[in-house]
Structures are given as structure tokens and as C-alpha cells.
Design a protein around this motif. Sequence first.
Motif, PDB file in Angstrom:
ATOM      1  N   LYS A  26     -11.011  77.717  38.761  1.00 44.90           N
ATOM      2  CA  LYS A  26     -11.455  76.698  37.810  1.00 44.90           C
ATOM      3  C   LYS A  26     -12.777  76.074  38.252  1.00 44.90           C
ATOM      4  CE  LYS A  26      -9.412  73.141  34.914  1.00 44.90           C
ATOM      5  NZ  LYS A  26      -8.194  72.355  34.609  1.00 44.90           N
ATOM      6  N   LYS A  27     -12.907  75.841  39.536  1.00 41.46           N
ATOM      7  CA  LYS A  27     -14.155  75.286  40.066  1.00 41.46           C
ATOM      8  C   LYS A  27     -15.314  76.260  39.868  1.00 41.46           C
ATOM      9  CE  LYS A  27     -16.240  73.771  44.448  1.00 41.46           C
ATOM     10  NZ  LYS A  27     -16.005  73.620  45.907  1.00 41.46           N
ATOM     11  N   ASP A  28     -15.031  77.543  40.080  1.00 44.31           N
ATOM     12  CA  ASP A  28     -16.082  78.550  39.956  1.00 44.31           C
ATOM     13  C   ASP A  28     -16.542  78.724  38.510  1.00 44.31           C
ATOM     14  OD1 ASP A  28     -15.999  78.880  42.640  1.00 44.31           O
ATOM     15  OD2 ASP A  28     -14.991  80.829  42.625  1.00 44.31           O
ATOM     16  N   TYR A  61     -11.109  91.643  37.735  1.00 43.92           N
ATOM     17  CA  TYR A  61     -11.897  92.354  36.717  1.00 43.92           C
ATOM     18  C   TYR A  61     -12.642  91.427  35.769  1.00 43.92           C
ATOM     19  CZ  TYR A  61      -9.888  96.691  38.283  1.00 43.92           C
ATOM     20  OH  TYR A  61      -9.548  97.773  39.053  1.00 43.92           O
ATOM     21  N   GLY A  62     -12.637  90.130  36.050  1.00 42.10           N
ATOM     22  CA  GLY A  62     -13.365  89.201  35.199  1.00 42.10           C
ATOM     23  C   GLY A  62     -14.649  88.671  35.802  1.00 42.10           C
ATOM     24  N   TRP A  63     -14.764  88.727  37.122  1.00 36.12           N
ATOM     25  CA  TRP A  63     -15.934  88.156  37.790  1.00 36.12           C
ATOM     26  C   TRP A  63     -16.953  89.244  38.142  1.00 36.12           C
ATOM     27  CZ3 TRP A  63     -17.222  83.219  37.991  1.00 36.12           C
ATOM     28  CH2 TRP A  63     -16.220  82.239  37.846  1.00 36.12           C
ATOM     29  N   TYR A  64     -18.238  88.969  37.782  1.00 36.08           N
ATOM     30  CA  TYR A  64     -19.309  89.931  38.038  1.00 36.08           C
ATOM     31  C   TYR A  64     -20.576  89.205  38.509  1.00 36.08           C
ATOM     32  CZ  TYR A  64     -16.278  93.193  35.663  1.00 36.08           C
ATOM     33  OH  TYR A  64     -15.205  93.973  35.328  1.00 36.08           O
ATOM     34  N   ARG A  71     -17.758  91.019  41.502  1.00 35.58           N
ATOM     35  CA  ARG A  71     -17.912  89.940  42.484  1.00 35.58           C
ATOM     36  C   ARG A  71     -17.006  90.174  43.684  1.00 35.58           C
ATOM     37  NH1 ARG A  71     -15.829  83.623  41.817  1.00 35.58           N
ATOM     38  NH2 ARG A  71     -16.021  83.093  44.015  1.00 35.58           N
ATOM     39  N   PHE A  72     -15.716  90.376  43.418  1.00 32.61           N
ATOM     40  CA  PHE A  72     -14.747  90.477  44.508  1.00 32.61           C
ATOM     41  C   PHE A  72     -14.699  91.908  45.027  1.00 32.61           C
ATOM     42  CE2 PHE A  72     -12.861  86.735  42.222  1.00 32.61           C
ATOM     43  CZ  PHE A  72     -13.133  85.818  43.234  1.00 32.61           C
ATOM     44  N   ILE A 111     -14.374  78.141  55.222  1.00 34.36           N
ATOM     45  CA  ILE A 111     -15.474  79.099  55.278  1.00 34.36           C
ATOM     46  C   ILE A 111     -15.763  79.568  53.857  1.00 34.36           C
ATOM     47  CG2 ILE A 111     -14.991  79.888  57.613  1.00 34.36           C
ATOM     48  CD1 ILE A 111     -13.596  82.288  56.473  1.00 34.36           C
ATOM     49  N   GLU A 112     -16.941  80.105  53.638  1.00 28.49           N
ATOM     50  CA  GLU A 112     -17.345  80.549  52.304  1.00 28.49           C
ATOM     51  C   GLU A 112     -17.506  82.053  52.303  1.00 28.49           C
ATOM     52  OE1 GLU A 112     -21.413  80.151  49.987  1.00 28.49           O
ATOM     53  OE2 GLU A 112     -20.309  78.251  49.883  1.00 28.49           O
ATOM     54  N   ASP A 113     -16.762  82.707  51.428  1.00 36.39           N
ATOM     55  CA  ASP A 113     -16.930  84.134  51.188  1.00 36.39           C
ATOM     56  C   ASP A 113     -16.654  84.353  49.713  1.00 36.39           C
ATOM     57  OD1 ASP A 113     -16.865  86.874  50.959  1.00 36.39           O
ATOM     58  OD2 ASP A 113     -15.829  87.204  52.854  1.00 36.39           O
ATOM     59  N   GLU A 114     -17.708  84.441  48.919  1.00 36.84           N
ATOM     60  CA  GLU A 114     -17.581  84.516  47.469  1.00 36.84           C
ATOM     61  C   GLU A 114     -17.094  85.881  47.000  1.00 36.84           C
ATOM     62  OE1 GLU A 114     -17.642  81.918  45.965  1.00 36.84           O
ATOM     63  OE2 GLU A 114     -19.112  80.514  46.769  1.00 36.84           O
ATOM     64  N   THR A 115     -17.007  86.860  47.905  1.00 33.25           N
ATOM     65  CA  THR A 115     -16.619  88.210  47.501  1.00 33.25           C
ATOM     66  C   THR A 115     -15.185  88.548  47.892  1.00 33.25           C
ATOM     67  OG1 THR A 115     -17.419  89.231  49.559  1.00 33.25           O
ATOM     68  CG2 THR A 115     -19.013  88.952  47.764  1.00 33.25           C
ATOM     69  N   TYR A 116     -14.433  87.568  48.366  1.00 33.13           N
ATOM     70  CA  TYR A 116     -13.065  87.787  48.848  1.00 33.13           C
ATOM     71  C   TYR A 116     -12.095  87.007  47.956  1.00 33.13           C
ATOM     72  CZ  TYR A 116      -9.517  88.627  52.521  1.00 33.13           C
ATOM     73  OH  TYR A 116      -8.415  89.033  53.232  1.00 33.13           O
ATOM     74  N   PHE A 117     -11.151  87.727  47.348  1.00 29.83           N
ATOM     75  CA  PHE A 117     -10.125  87.104  46.516  1.00 29.83           C
ATOM     76  C   PHE A 117      -8.802  87.087  47.273  1.00 29.83           C
ATOM     77  CE2 PHE A 117      -6.506  87.600  43.621  1.00 29.83           C
ATOM     78  CZ  PHE A 117      -6.650  86.470  42.826  1.00 29.83           C
TER      79      PHE A 117
END
Length: 565
Positions: A27-29, A80-83, A92-93, A258-264
Motif C-alpha cells: 500500500k505504501k509503494d 506480476y503487477g510490479w514493473y 520489479r521483484f 534494510i531496503e531491497d526493492e527487488t525482494y518480495f
Amino acid sequence: MDEYIEKVLTGEILASKKVILACKRHKKDLERAKTDDFPYYFDKERADKAIMFMEMLPDPKTLQTFPLADFQKFIIGSIYGWYRKDHPEWRRFRKAMISVARKNGKSLLISGVGLYEFLFGKDPAYSRQIFCTANDKKQASIVFEMIAKRLTALRSRDDWVKRATKRVREEIRNLDDYSYVRPLSRDTGTVDGFEPYVAILDEYAASKTIEMMELLESGQGQLDNSLTMIISTAGFDLNAPMHTIEYPYARKILEGEIEDETYFAYIAEQDNIEEIDDESTWIKSNPILSVESQYERVMNYLRKRKKESQEKGTYNSVLIKNFNMWRQAEEDSYMDIETWDDAEVPRADIQGKKVWFGVDVGRTSDLFAISWLIPFEGYWYADSFAFVGTKYGLDAKIKADRLDYRHLEEIGQCEITTLESGVIDTERVYDWLHEFVSVNDLDVQAICFDPAQYGPLLTLIEKNHPEWEQIQIRQGTLTLSMPTKQFRDDVIEKRVVHAPNEILSGAVNNAVLKTDNNGARIDKNKYANKIDALDALLDAYAVCFTTDIDNYLTDDDILNGDFGF
């Protein structure tokens, strides 16, 4: 997907803390995606397309189709929704960890991902390699066979799929674009041209080493749109890579540490053991319970498993597999993981403090461990350092101990011997100890040691630091029983806390309690498992546990102006 997120966040659907954090993150993203600074966007149409495909796939056991559960839609929709905004075809992930209890359809879900990528994957448009991997060939074949059976059902319904696909033994081929799906395990052997576009790691908790993960990630180095999916229930081995590396990494991402925007990450688990007595909380680890048609069947299964385990003495197994809680395999484990983890604190400033050291000597296959205890107001602070021998090869030792000593050396928790013999250099151990004391201006109260092989270090300390008192700790149950029991009690009560330390935590996880007529002491649960750091700490604690730190006074306390008679 949106409905599930709202129900989780409002409490209408009870969920684990980590699932709640995953929903908050999404939701934040969505809000961040509206800004130029955030490099990703959410495409609901593409998410829905993937979900619709999954829902048209038949169950391999019944050949019937079923709607995805709400939590499954959240997982698939997120992946499959984030790009990427700069490359809309790139996901993205790139890595995902999905952890739920058994019987929640995780292998079925992941087989849908494998089949979707096999048929419709892009970038690369040709020669996509999809691997179903696991610790052994049998486990690796489970998801592979699910993909094969679901593909067979699709072939009977769609002429294009029938024409374009073919199974040849343990390989499923896409004849149009040369893509394939294969099972892969440690015993598979060499794979030519290895570039896993999609890598599925099934039951990763059973993997003893990071070999497979390293193989997959190294093979993905030249791919821009690869995907690694870790899917597993919790396990018995608290020193397995999933628990020591992936699980804490995912937790830190969800908690914003920590920040890792590519890890779900989606981790459905019980938040504490007390919840097991409240059936209404079981949905936390078993999100399939939100499906009305599955509720009674799953609840009856869980009730039966819980009741039988309590009668048979296999409760830990049910906590692990049916409620997705990491637990020691042995019922006689010295300390449960929750207790130890709860006592972890950030690394403290120990400058100028009094210190008691414990030493457990190793030369070749064992670790040479130095642990210490420092008194603060009302509690002891524990930490440790280890020297690693390489006589039989460093890679073999990393594999046997299930600790990545190269990484631990990089973060300052150990030092690997540089001698060609692989033996630990006692003089180097002394130099490290001297430097550690000097840099931190520590006031050494005692060096508490196990006498086995301690002679060379004893001599070096006597020559160079005769003011450091050296106290021999007899290793029998008679001497160590009381401090061993008291240490555990004090950790529970937070009268002993510890710094983040993988080697020390690994030793605690490996330790079991052995008793005889004279009392109790720790032992290791398997021959190869290491408890050296904890042995060293208990040597120090055998002296420290009689010290009254509730009324403990340092030299600074006595010398400041507030102290008087």
C-alpha cells in the motif's frame, strides 16, 4: 488482491505480523509509485492476467480448476503487477520468499508460476530456462511433475499449447521458442549453458548449504529479468541457510530495517507459541483457512495433528510443519530460539568496561572461541569471536558447520587462519585478544578457560599480561551444572543479553541439555555441529554468575562526586 490487503490491515482477516507488514509495504509503494523518485509502477491489468491464468489451471490430483485463495492472489498479483518505469517489461521483484504451513497449496501455486513463465515469459523471448530445484532430486521433481501434469491438461484443451510443447523424459520443451523446464538438485550434475531465467527453490529449509542458491544466482548474472522463488515451510535446522540468511533478511526488509526493492516476502506464521492454544489464530500460519470451502477440512486436520503430537511427544514437528514456526528438532534443546532471539540487543559500547573472558581452544576442525561477558546496570552483555581452522579445507568446513565463515570474517565475527597448514595460530589469537582489550580499554577481570590445549595461550598471557587472572574451569557436570541452568534462566529474564552474532547463536541452536547424577551440562546435538562459542561463554559465566550486578559498582561510580559514605 486489494480486498485482501484491506481485510488484513483492518483485522477482518487475522494475519501474522510479517504478512501485515507485507500488505503495508504494498500500500505504501502504491503511493510512492506516484512520485518520480520511486522507479517502479503497479500494473493491475498484468497482475490480473497472471491471476486469471493460474485460476484456469487444473489441480493435478482432481483435474478441476479452482479460484485462487485471497492470499494467493496477493502473492501472484505482487510478483506480476510490479514493473520498472524505465523498462516496463522488466519485473520489479527478482527474488521472492513465500513461507506458509503445510497443506496451504504452496507447491501448487508455484507450479503455476513455472508454467506461466514457460509459456508466456518475455525478455528473453527465446531459450528461457526454468529450473525446479530442491535439496534432493525427489523433492525437486515434485513441482516439476505438477507443471508437467497441468501442462498435459492444457494440451488437451488448447491446440497451440499441444502443438508448441513436448515432454522428453525430465524436460518439458517449448518448441516455438526453445524454452524448457527441468528439475535440478545437487546430484543432477553439470548443466550446460546454465542461465536460470526462473529458479524455484522448493522446501529450502531442508538445504544444508548455500550451494544451490549460489549456483542459481551466479547463473542469473547476465539476465535482466530473472526470478528466484524460495518456497518453504519452516524447518528443524536453525542453522540452515533459509533460517540464518533468507528469513532474517526478509524480516528486515518487511520491518524497514534494510531496503531491497527487488525482494518480495510473504511469511505466514504463528507469532508466538501461546497462539497454538487459540484456534482462531491458526489462520496466521494457515491462510488457506480464509477459503470457506476449505475451512472445516483444514481445521479438523490441524486439530488431529496437534492432539496426536501431544500424545506421541512430537509437538515440535507440528509446530514447525503445521504452524510454520522455526524450532529445534530435539525436545531436549538447551534453549528455544524465541528465548535467545528475544534477548538480542544492538551491539553495545563497551569502552572502558570490566570484562570476563571465556576461552574454548580449537586447533584444526574445531573453532578457537573467545566469548565475553560485560556487566551493565542490572544485566550481563555477551558477545563472541572465533578463529577458524582450515586443515581439511575451508569449503568443507563451511559445508559441515553450515556457517559462511568468509561472510562472517567480512562482518568481523571471526578470523580464518592464514597458515598453510590450516592450523589456528595461538600467537595470532593472543595478538587479537591483546588488541581487542587495548582498543576498547577493557579492564580484564579474568580469563576463564577449558584446560584442554590451553597451555600455549596460558604461557603467552603469563609472559605479557601477568595482571590478567587466569581461572581454570573444570569441565565436569559437577562444576558446570549450576551456571548452565542459571544462564538459561537469566537469558529468559533478560539478565543476560547478547549482541547479534551468528556463530554464538548457531552454538545455542546446536546445544542440547545432557543430565547425569551430578546435574546437567550442554552437549552438541550432532557430531559436526559446533557449540564452541557457547562453551566458552559458559566458562566465563561459571565465574560471573555469582557476581551481584544488581548492586554492581564500577570504578567510575566510586570516583564520581555522587558516591560517598
